[in-house]
Motif scaffolding. Structure first.
Motif, PDB file in Angstrom:
ATOM      1  N   GLY A 122     -31.681 -56.477  22.296  1.00 45.14           N
ATOM      2  CA  GLY A 122     -31.640 -55.097  21.804  1.00 45.14           C
ATOM      3  C   GLY A 122     -32.678 -54.198  22.429  1.00 45.14           C
ATOM      4  O   GLY A 122     -33.187 -54.444  23.522  1.00 45.14           O
ATOM      5  N   LEU A 123     -33.001 -53.134  21.702  1.00 47.17           N
ATOM      6  CA  LEU A 123     -33.943 -52.126  22.167  1.00 47.17           C
ATOM      7  C   LEU A 123     -35.379 -52.506  21.817  1.00 47.17           C
ATOM      8  O   LEU A 123     -35.625 -53.268  20.884  1.00 47.17           O
ATOM      9  CB  LEU A 123     -33.620 -50.767  21.541  1.00 47.17           C
ATOM     10  N   ARG A 124     -36.319 -51.947  22.566  1.00 44.97           N
ATOM     11  CA  ARG A 124     -37.722 -52.059  22.204  1.00 44.97           C
ATOM     12  C   ARG A 124     -38.042 -51.003  21.152  1.00 44.97           C
ATOM     13  O   ARG A 124     -37.349 -49.988  21.017  1.00 44.97           O
ATOM     14  CB  ARG A 124     -38.601 -51.848  23.434  1.00 44.97           C
ATOM     15  N   ARG A 125     -39.125 -51.222  20.414  1.00 44.12           N
ATOM     16  CA  ARG A 125     -39.525 -50.260  19.391  1.00 44.12           C
ATOM     17  C   ARG A 125     -39.778 -48.885  19.986  1.00 44.12           C
ATOM     18  O   ARG A 125     -39.387 -47.861  19.415  1.00 44.12           O
ATOM     19  CB  ARG A 125     -40.784 -50.756  18.667  1.00 44.12           C
ATOM     20  N   GLU A 126     -40.445 -48.851  21.123  1.00 49.16           N
ATOM     21  CA  GLU A 126     -40.761 -47.549  21.727  1.00 49.16           C
ATOM     22  C   GLU A 126     -39.499 -46.808  22.163  1.00 49.16           C
ATOM     23  O   GLU A 126     -39.463 -45.573  22.165  1.00 49.16           O
ATOM     24  CB  GLU A 126     -41.717 -47.715  22.906  1.00 49.16           C
ATOM     25  N   GLU A 127     -38.446 -47.548  22.509  1.00 48.93           N
ATOM     26  CA  GLU A 127     -37.190 -46.905  22.902  1.00 48.93           C
ATOM     27  C   GLU A 127     -36.503 -46.284  21.701  1.00 48.93           C
ATOM     28  O   GLU A 127     -35.965 -45.165  21.783  1.00 48.93           O
ATOM     29  CB  GLU A 127     -36.288 -47.928  23.586  1.00 48.93           C
ATOM     30  N   VAL A 128     -36.495 -47.001  20.573  1.00 44.33           N
ATOM     31  CA  VAL A 128     -35.925 -46.433  19.346  1.00 44.33           C
ATOM     32  C   VAL A 128     -36.694 -45.191  18.940  1.00 44.33           C
ATOM     33  O   VAL A 128     -36.108 -44.152  18.585  1.00 44.33           O
ATOM     34  CB  VAL A 128     -35.939 -47.471  18.209  1.00 44.33           C
ATOM     35  N   ALA A 129     -38.027 -45.268  19.013  1.00 46.26           N
ATOM     36  CA  ALA A 129     -38.854 -44.116  18.637  1.00 46.26           C
ATOM     37  C   ALA A 129     -38.557 -42.919  19.527  1.00 46.26           C
ATOM     38  O   ALA A 129     -38.442 -41.781  19.048  1.00 46.26           O
ATOM     39  CB  ALA A 129     -40.331 -44.495  18.727  1.00 46.26           C
ATOM     40  N   GLN A 130     -38.405 -43.170  20.813  1.00 49.22           N
ATOM     41  CA  GLN A 130     -38.103 -42.078  21.747  1.00 49.22           C
ATOM     42  C   GLN A 130     -36.756 -41.443  21.438  1.00 49.22           C
ATOM     43  O   GLN A 130     -36.610 -40.213  21.429  1.00 49.22           O
ATOM     44  CB  GLN A 130     -38.118 -42.626  23.175  1.00 49.22           C
ATOM     45  N   PHE A 149     -36.949 -39.378  18.273  1.00 49.17           N
ATOM     46  CA  PHE A 149     -37.928 -38.272  18.326  1.00 49.17           C
ATOM     47  C   PHE A 149     -39.036 -38.443  17.286  1.00 49.17           C
ATOM     48  O   PHE A 149     -39.405 -37.506  16.590  1.00 49.17           O
ATOM     49  CB  PHE A 149     -37.241 -36.915  18.153  1.00 49.17           C
ATOM     50  N   ILE A 150     -39.539 -39.682  17.187  1.00 47.66           N
ATOM     51  CA  ILE A 150     -40.696 -39.955  16.336  1.00 47.66           C
ATOM     52  C   ILE A 150     -41.688 -40.770  17.155  1.00 47.66           C
ATOM     53  O   ILE A 150     -41.370 -41.255  18.252  1.00 47.66           O
ATOM     54  CB  ILE A 150     -40.312 -40.738  15.052  1.00 47.66           C
ATOM     55  N   SER A 151     -42.896 -40.937  16.644  1.00 48.73           N
ATOM     56  CA  SER A 151     -43.908 -41.683  17.390  1.00 48.73           C
ATOM     57  C   SER A 151     -43.635 -43.184  17.308  1.00 48.73           C
ATOM     58  O   SER A 151     -43.096 -43.686  16.311  1.00 48.73           O
ATOM     59  CB  SER A 151     -45.305 -41.388  16.839  1.00 48.73           C
ATOM     60  N   THR A 152     -44.026 -43.880  18.384  1.00 46.54           N
ATOM     61  CA  THR A 152     -43.861 -45.338  18.396  1.00 46.54           C
ATOM     62  C   THR A 152     -44.680 -45.984  17.273  1.00 46.54           C
ATOM     63  O   THR A 152     -44.236 -46.942  16.627  1.00 46.54           O
ATOM     64  CB  THR A 152     -44.290 -45.901  19.752  1.00 46.54           C
ATOM     65  N   GLU A 153     -45.871 -45.457  17.025  1.00 40.98           N
ATOM     66  CA  GLU A 153     -46.729 -46.002  15.980  1.00 40.98           C
ATOM     67  C   GLU A 153     -46.058 -45.906  14.618  1.00 40.98           C
ATOM     68  O   GLU A 153     -46.081 -46.865  13.833  1.00 40.98           O
ATOM     69  CB  GLU A 153     -48.072 -45.275  15.952  1.00 40.98           C
ATOM     70  N   TYR A 154     -45.454 -44.744  14.321  1.00 41.34           N
ATOM     71  CA  TYR A 154     -44.806 -44.585  13.017  1.00 41.34           C
ATOM     72  C   TYR A 154     -43.609 -45.524  12.892  1.00 41.34           C
ATOM     73  O   TYR A 154     -43.405 -46.151  11.844  1.00 41.34           O
ATOM     74  CB  TYR A 154     -44.373 -43.140  12.809  1.00 41.34           C
ATOM     75  N   TYR A 155     -42.816 -45.659  13.967  1.00 40.56           N
ATOM     76  CA  TYR A 155     -41.672 -46.549  13.888  1.00 40.56           C
ATOM     77  C   TYR A 155     -42.126 -47.996  13.694  1.00 40.56           C
ATOM     78  O   TYR A 155     -41.520 -48.750  12.910  1.00 40.56           O
ATOM     79  CB  TYR A 155     -40.778 -46.443  15.128  1.00 40.56           C
ATOM     80  N   ALA A 156     -43.178 -48.392  14.400  1.00 40.74           N
ATOM     81  CA  ALA A 156     -43.694 -49.752  14.241  1.00 40.74           C
ATOM     82  C   ALA A 156     -44.119 -50.001  12.795  1.00 40.74           C
ATOM     83  O   ALA A 156     -43.868 -51.076  12.229  1.00 40.74           O
ATOM     84  CB  ALA A 156     -44.869 -49.979  15.193  1.00 40.74           C
TER      85      ALA A 156
END
Length: 282
Positions: A34-42, A45-52
């Motif tokens: 699947g996708l990486r966390r940073e890709e989902v965040a991008q 349109f949210i920060s990678t930190e918040y999605y993590a």
């Protein structure tokens, strides 16, 4: 908000979506599906930190905008989107009346050779039809999509051969019924451009619709029989049954004739001539 379940749901959906699904290159070093966390965040349109933190069950309550972005990024179905909102403790946001008709419903109406059947959206758009419906009402494939709307046709036209809405006998009842159902649909889909534009056009162009709209009624009674004044075979009185497709907010409308009635003969004739007008020798 169920943080643990939300985190697990997001992880499971992220692992299901491939980079190709969202137009991203796969890259050489992917250790997880699947996708990486940073890709989902991008994509959301949210920060990678918040999605993590969401996936770690440590984030605060996500906003409706964040949930909408995540649903889009993770390619969620309508059911998954509603589940996401439920886990986050937020009311689900309806995007708009579904215009996609299930294949099984399309197959169903084509397997009704002796009935005229259509599929109608919550906003009264004709989404699908069988051959007999085209012969009874009109050839919708030859009509611009904007005009394949029964409420628009009833209140604003165009009126073919001087007949309003195929010469139905219950035009006043349909007008009242459709205005009430459209008000309920507008409440369910307040941000849908199509429904809002339709209501605006009807309010501006039809005093009768404006009167019905301002009554704020949202109830209606079903019409079990209709008579159509067909330009070729004359009046046809048919039973009218409606099947609700709840998960799509759609309805299948089926018109059938009483066995042995003149209407049955008329439908049989229409099934032969289709959308072509009979020549004088018939």
């Amino acid at each position: 908000m169920d943080r643990a379940e939300l985190a697990a749901f997001l992880r499971s959906r992220r692992e299901r979506v491939t980079p190709a699904d969202v137009g991203l290159p796969a890259g050489p070093r992917r250790r997880t599906p699947g996708l990486r966390r940073e890709e989902v965040a991008q994509l959301a349109f949210i920060s990678t930190e918040y999605y993590a933190r969401l996936e770690q069950a440590r984030a605060p309550h996500p906003s409706t905008e964040v949930l909408t972005g995540l649903a889009r990024a993770l390619r969620l179905s309508d059911a998954e989107r509603a589940h996401l909102h439920q886990l986050a403790g937020a009311p689900p946001v309806a995007r708009g009346p579904s215009r996609e008709v299930r294949r099984s419903i399309l197959d169903l109406i084509q397997r009704l050779p002796h009935a005229a059947a259509t599929v109608i959206s919550a906003g009264f758009d004709i989404l699908a039809w069988n051959e007999l419906a085209a012969a009874l009402l009109e050839d919708f494939s030859a009509v611009p999509q904007r005009e394949r709307n029964l409420v628009r046709r009833a209140f604003l036209g165009p009126h073919k051969d001087g007949q309003i809405l195929y010469g139905v006998s219950d035009l006043d009842d349909f007008a009242r019924h459709s205005a009430h159902r459209l008000r309920a649909a507008a409440a369910r889909y307040p941000d849908d451009d199509g429904v809002r534009s339709l209501v605006d056009d009807l309010l501006a162009g039809s005093p009768r619709f404006r009167e019905l709209w301002e009554s704020h009624d949202v109830t209606d009674e079903p019409t079990l029989r209709k008579t159509f004044r067909h330009p070729v075979v004359g009046p046809i009185t048919l039973n009218c049954d409606v099947l609700d497709i709840a998960d799509r907010d759609q309805r299948v409308v089926i018109y059938t004739a009483e066995p042995g009635s003149p209407a049955e003969e008329s439908l049989r004739l229409l099934s032969v001539i289709g959308t072509q007008r009979m020549v004088e020798t018939l």
